[in-house]
Write an enzyme that holds these catalytic residues in place. Structure first.
Site, short mmCIF file in Angstrom:
data_model
loop_
_atom_site.label_atom_id
_atom_site.label_comp_id
_atom_site.label_asym_id
_atom_site.label_seq_id
_atom_site.Cartn_x
_atom_site.Cartn_y
_atom_site.Cartn_z
N LYS A 117 44.29 38.04 40.30
CA LYS A 117 44.24 39.20 41.18
C LYS A 117 45.15 39.03 42.40
O LYS A 117 45.60 40.02 42.97
CB LYS A 117 42.80 39.46 41.62
CG LYS A 117 41.93 39.91 40.45
CD LYS A 117 40.55 40.32 40.89
CE LYS A 117 39.76 40.98 39.77
NZ LYS A 117 39.37 40.03 38.71
C1 PLP Z 1 39.08 40.36 37.37
C2 PLP Z 1 39.18 39.28 36.36
C3 PLP Z 1 39.28 39.55 34.98
C4 PLP Z 1 39.22 40.96 34.43
O1 PLP Z 1 40.39 41.70 34.70
P1 PLP Z 1 40.41 43.29 34.52
O2 PLP Z 1 41.72 43.71 35.05
O3 PLP Z 1 39.27 43.82 35.35
O4 PLP Z 1 40.23 43.60 33.08
C5 PLP Z 1 39.45 38.49 34.12
N1 PLP Z 1 39.47 37.20 34.56
C6 PLP Z 1 39.36 36.91 35.87
C7 PLP Z 1 39.37 35.48 36.30
C8 PLP Z 1 39.22 37.92 36.83
O5 PLP Z 1 39.11 37.61 38.14
#
Ligand code: PLP
Length: 468
Positions: A115
């Site tokens: 993210k």
């Molecule tokens: C947020 C997150 C996900 C999921 O991603 P999306 O874009 O919501 O599908 C997967 N793995 C980790 C470590 C995350 O922080």
């Protein structure tokens, strides 16, 4: 840009979308059409840096809202080498783990989840636009873990932004709490709600309903700016793995809100030769059921050992279904209303079948706690890489769908350091901590979290008093 639920097709600028989040009609913003890169243009990216790839991809997705020179500056500011553990100049390095499978590490940013990459860009773009308009923006978000710290690391110190982040008082790992706790202060407020993550999300909705708070910004992946900044992950991964530009590559993506894999789908629509998009879920398998049966059904989420994928619905799927329903906003609004009112909707009632997923390359399966542990173990034994539990879900499901010689890239969405307990269970040892995280649990400031009941009025007065 247009809204998935607005039949009038009214256009909004990229910069309005950046500051708004959801469309006023409750839909999500999408581009009017997807720009395309030819194979020649993709070949030309082969020796470019990640920052140059981001520039080329983003500049095609922002409707000229940011002049080229400013965009380059924002990208440089979003990706400072010192905030990322950049390996050999590569922000998104790939590594082979055997059998034609590769890991693409997206978690070298300040808070060690994928993210960070897009959030850093979002912060810089918002600050740029607010400064240009001489405005300020209050952002209210809810987190069950990774979103909160990634947003705080990205927005900390930005002059025109105040961020209020709600988190449940219980449920987050000590490490995640410590990450948020050490980022508080200045324009960042952490609010610990006596309740669960759903209570936090309901509070955000309740506050936004008040006209006095209607102009709140969003940092979750309903914000198109985040989706568009994730598209370069796929270009970069492809360019590192494909032997010859034009040959197909598959991706496996640990999924929750469908944001990351949607960015892969858009990369494909932009001309990147992606064959399969393998959607990996954990025990909360709303997406697996949807892709296999065509039925999208809300289901209460349970807490798992890959907690950032614990979702009850997948918000960004609306952007895909809009395309699957031939970009018919009336149909999309009806489909989403049926889901929101009854908790369930079938594609077949809207003239489509599961073939609509297959044609676009989507496949899906889920992974359990036992699969996760076994995958962490086998990847460690075969390649000495320690992967995190979310990445393990991706690798497990990716392996299930690997049927031929087409290379498969599994997205590594967090570093194992964030989930030490699960790694210890799987491998018998705690993964080595990158230096920047040593002792983080003892660095939480006193008063780093304001504790509050799940009450919208209390929250509103707090925001009104604290916002810049
Ligand atoms: C947020 C997150 C996900 C999921 O991603 P999306 O874009 O919501 O599908 C997967 N793995 C980790 C470590 C995350 O922080």
């Amino acid at each position: 840009m247009i809204s998935t639920r607005d039949a009038s097709g009214k256009r909004c600028s990229y910069s309005d979308v950046l500051l708004a989040g959801l469309a006023p009609d409750g839909g999500l913003f999408v581009p009017e059409s997807y720009p395309r890169f030819s194979l020649e243009a993709i070949s030309a990216m082969r020796d470019m840096s990640y920052l140059d790839i981001v520039f080329l991809v983003k500049s095609r997705l922002i409707d000229g809202s940011i002049p080229d020179k400013a965009l380059r500056e924002l990208i440089t500011r979003a990706y400072p080498n010192e905030a990322f553990e950049v390996e050999h100049g590569q922000f998104t390095p790939v590594s082979p783990i055997g059998d034609g499978i590769w890991l693409e590490n997206l978690s070298l940013g300040p808070t060690a989840s994928f993210k960070d990459m897009a959030m850093q860009m979002l912060g810089q773009e918002m600050q740029y636009e607010l400064e240009r308009r001489k405005e300020s923006l209050v952002i209210l978000g809810a987190t069950s873990g990774d979103t909160g710290s990634a947003a705080e690391a990205a927005l900390k110190g930005l002059k025109n932004i105040s961020l209020f982040m709600l988190c449940p008082q219980t449920g987050m790992s000590e490490f995640q709490k410590a990450q948020m706790g050490s980022l508080t202060g200045g324009n960042i407020s952490n609010i610990s709600i006596r309740g669960c993550f759903d209570d936090c999300q309901d509070l955000v909705k309740a506050v936004k309903k008040d006209p006095a708070f209607s102009r709140l910004g969003a940092v979750n992946s309903i914000n198109w700016a985040r989706i568009s900044s994730q598209i370069p992950y796929y270009f970069s991964g492809y360019l590192q793995v494909a032997k010859k530009i034009g040959e197909p590559v598959d991706f496996a993506v640990p999924s929750g809100n469908f944001g990351n894999v949607l960015s892969g789908y858009i990369a494909k629509r932009m001309g990147l030769p992606i064959r399969k998009l393998i959607v990996a879920t954990n025990e909360n398998n709303v997406l697996e059921k949807l892709i296999k049966t065509g039925v999208y059904e809300l289901s209460p989420s349970t807490i798992t050992s890959s907690p950032s994928m614990d979702i009850s619905k997948a918000s960004n799927y609306e952007r895909l279904v809009f395309d699957m329903l031939d970009r018919d906003a009336i149909k999309t609004a009806a489909y989403m209303n049926e889901f929101e009112n009854t908790g369930k909707v079938a594609l077949s009632d809207y003239g489509k079948s599961t073939a609509a997923f297959t044609e676009l390359g989507f496949e899906s399966d889920s992974s359990t706690h036992a699969d996760r542990l076994a995958t962490i173990r086998s990847v460690y034994e075969e390649s000495t890489f320690v992967i995190d539990p979310h990445t393990a879900d991706g690798v497990h499901v990716g392996r299930m769908h690997k049927k031929d010689a087409v290379p498969l890239i599994c997205m590594a969405t967090a570093l194992p350091v964030k989930f030490e307990d699960t790694i210890k269970t799987a491998l018998g040892f705690v993964p080595p901590r990158p230096t920047r995280f040593v002792g983080i649990e003892s660095s939480i400031d006193k008063g780093a979290f304001t504790v509050m009941d799940a009450d919208a009025e209390t929250l509103k007065s707090f925001i009104a008093a604290q916002a810049r």
